[in-house]
Motif scaffolding. Sequence first.
Motif, PDB file in Angstrom:
ATOM      1  N   UNK A  27       0.827  -1.205   0.000  1.00  0.00           N
ATOM      2  CA  UNK A  27       0.000   0.000   0.000  1.00  0.00           C
ATOM      3  C   UNK A  27       0.865   1.260   0.000  1.00  0.00           C
ATOM      4  N   UNK A  28       1.991   1.222   0.712  1.00  0.00           N
ATOM      5  CA  UNK A  28       2.895   2.371   0.751  1.00  0.00           C
ATOM      6  C   UNK A  28       3.515   2.635  -0.623  1.00  0.00           C
ATOM      7  N   UNK A  29       3.948   1.572  -1.298  1.00  0.00           N
ATOM      8  CA  UNK A  29       4.536   1.736  -2.630  1.00  0.00           C
ATOM      9  C   UNK A  29       3.488   2.178  -3.647  1.00  0.00           C
ATOM     10  N   UNK A  30       2.275   1.671  -3.494  1.00  0.00           N
ATOM     11  CA  UNK A  30       1.203   2.085  -4.401  1.00  0.00           C
ATOM     12  C   UNK A  30       0.881   3.558  -4.210  1.00  0.00           C
ATOM     13  N   UNK A  31       0.934   4.024  -2.955  1.00  0.00           N
ATOM     14  CA  UNK A  31       0.702   5.440  -2.693  1.00  0.00           C
ATOM     15  C   UNK A  31       1.801   6.296  -3.320  1.00  0.00           C
ATOM     16  N   UNK A  54      10.371   4.845   3.471  1.00  0.00           N
ATOM     17  CA  UNK A  54      11.660   4.479   4.069  1.00  0.00           C
ATOM     18  C   UNK A  54      12.438   3.442   3.274  1.00  0.00           C
ATOM     19  N   UNK A  55      11.874   2.966   2.184  1.00  0.00           N
ATOM     20  CA  UNK A  55      12.496   1.884   1.415  1.00  0.00           C
ATOM     21  C   UNK A  55      13.834   2.302   0.811  1.00  0.00           C
ATOM     22  N   UNK A  56      14.716   1.324   0.657  1.00  0.00           N
ATOM     23  CA  UNK A  56      16.005   1.549   0.020  1.00  0.00           C
ATOM     24  C   UNK A  56      15.830   1.656  -1.498  1.00  0.00           C
ATOM     25  N   UNK A 102      21.579   8.023   2.389  1.00  0.00           N
ATOM     26  CA  UNK A 102      21.568   6.702   3.021  1.00  0.00           C
ATOM     27  C   UNK A 102      20.545   5.759   2.396  1.00  0.00           C
ATOM     28  N   UNK A 103      19.652   6.266   1.575  1.00  0.00           N
ATOM     29  CA  UNK A 103      18.643   5.419   0.951  1.00  0.00           C
ATOM     30  C   UNK A 103      19.225   4.571  -0.181  1.00  0.00           C
ATOM     31  N   UNK A 104      20.348   4.988  -0.743  1.00  0.00           N
ATOM     32  CA  UNK A 104      20.943   4.254  -1.861  1.00  0.00           C
ATOM     33  C   UNK A 104      21.552   2.952  -1.344  1.00  0.00           C
ATOM     34  N   UNK A 105      21.127   1.841  -1.920  1.00  0.00           N
ATOM     35  CA  UNK A 105      21.643   0.535  -1.529  1.00  0.00           C
ATOM     36  C   UNK A 105      22.477  -0.111  -2.633  1.00  0.00           C
TER      37      UNK A 105
END
Length: 295
Positions: free
Chosen positions: A129-133, A203-205, A249-252
């Motif tokens: 749901x977060x990614x869809x938003x 918050x996803x990478x 810091x989000x870059x993985x």
Amino acid sequence: MVSSPGKSKPFKRKIIIRRIRRVVRVRPLGLWKIAYADFVTALMAFFLLLWLLSAVSVADRRAIEKYYKTPLLVVLAGGKSDDLASSQITGAQGENKVMESGQVQYGAQTELIPSVADAVRLLHLQELARLQSLKTTLEQLMNTDPRFSQYKDQLQIDMTTEGLRVMIVDAKNRPMFEVGSAVLQPYAVEILRSVGKTLNQVPNKIGLSGHTDAAPYQGGNTGYSNWELSADRANASRRELIAGGMEQSKILRVVGLANSMLFNPANPLDARNRRISIIVMNRKSEAAVLEEAGQ
């Protein structure tokens, strides 16, 4: 014998013998067996816990930890949360379903705590749901911002098994980079910076990959090929995302894939094969990257 003064008849002194008897108390001989049985039971439970933890992936363990921490904080704070997971415990308005009239309803609490599989499934739905938003937000940005109106055909947003993918592809007469280099065109810089700021909403990478078409590199540098070019372009895109406000810091992961994964395999020289892919990773893909890195 002792004779008393004035008396001729002798008498015998009474001798009293006291014997101390030591009572030996016999201790029970079976208490150690009870203690040993308790120890073995605790040890078995400990190894059973280790076995269960080893059967769950790193991402699932983190998800379970987050699930059981976050709702408890919301309940104790008595606040309102729009989180799907915490709403199962605190309710839509933040009311406490576990505590009522100062007493703990143990039966209700037991019903509210799901199994591990249910917790993982709930977190998966929450993340989806977060990614869809985020996808909806980016699509609205493309449709409402006049700067994106002429570049809509070069922006593609879709959901994949890795997470949310944002692709910026070349058009036939509108490339993102200067020919044979990693220097971005001004319009590509503007797009990347706008997208970078928006990615902070989750918050996803983030994973970045650069792609080229099948045309051999003609730069003339010895040892420099489409592999190096695609990696340099992905890294240039990373810098612009950060310049736009995305947290570093989000870059993985930043990789160059050259022409190994063509967008249009039927035409290896198609301009759309030259693209930058931005992946907002889900927990599964993030765990896979960390596992590959040995973390």
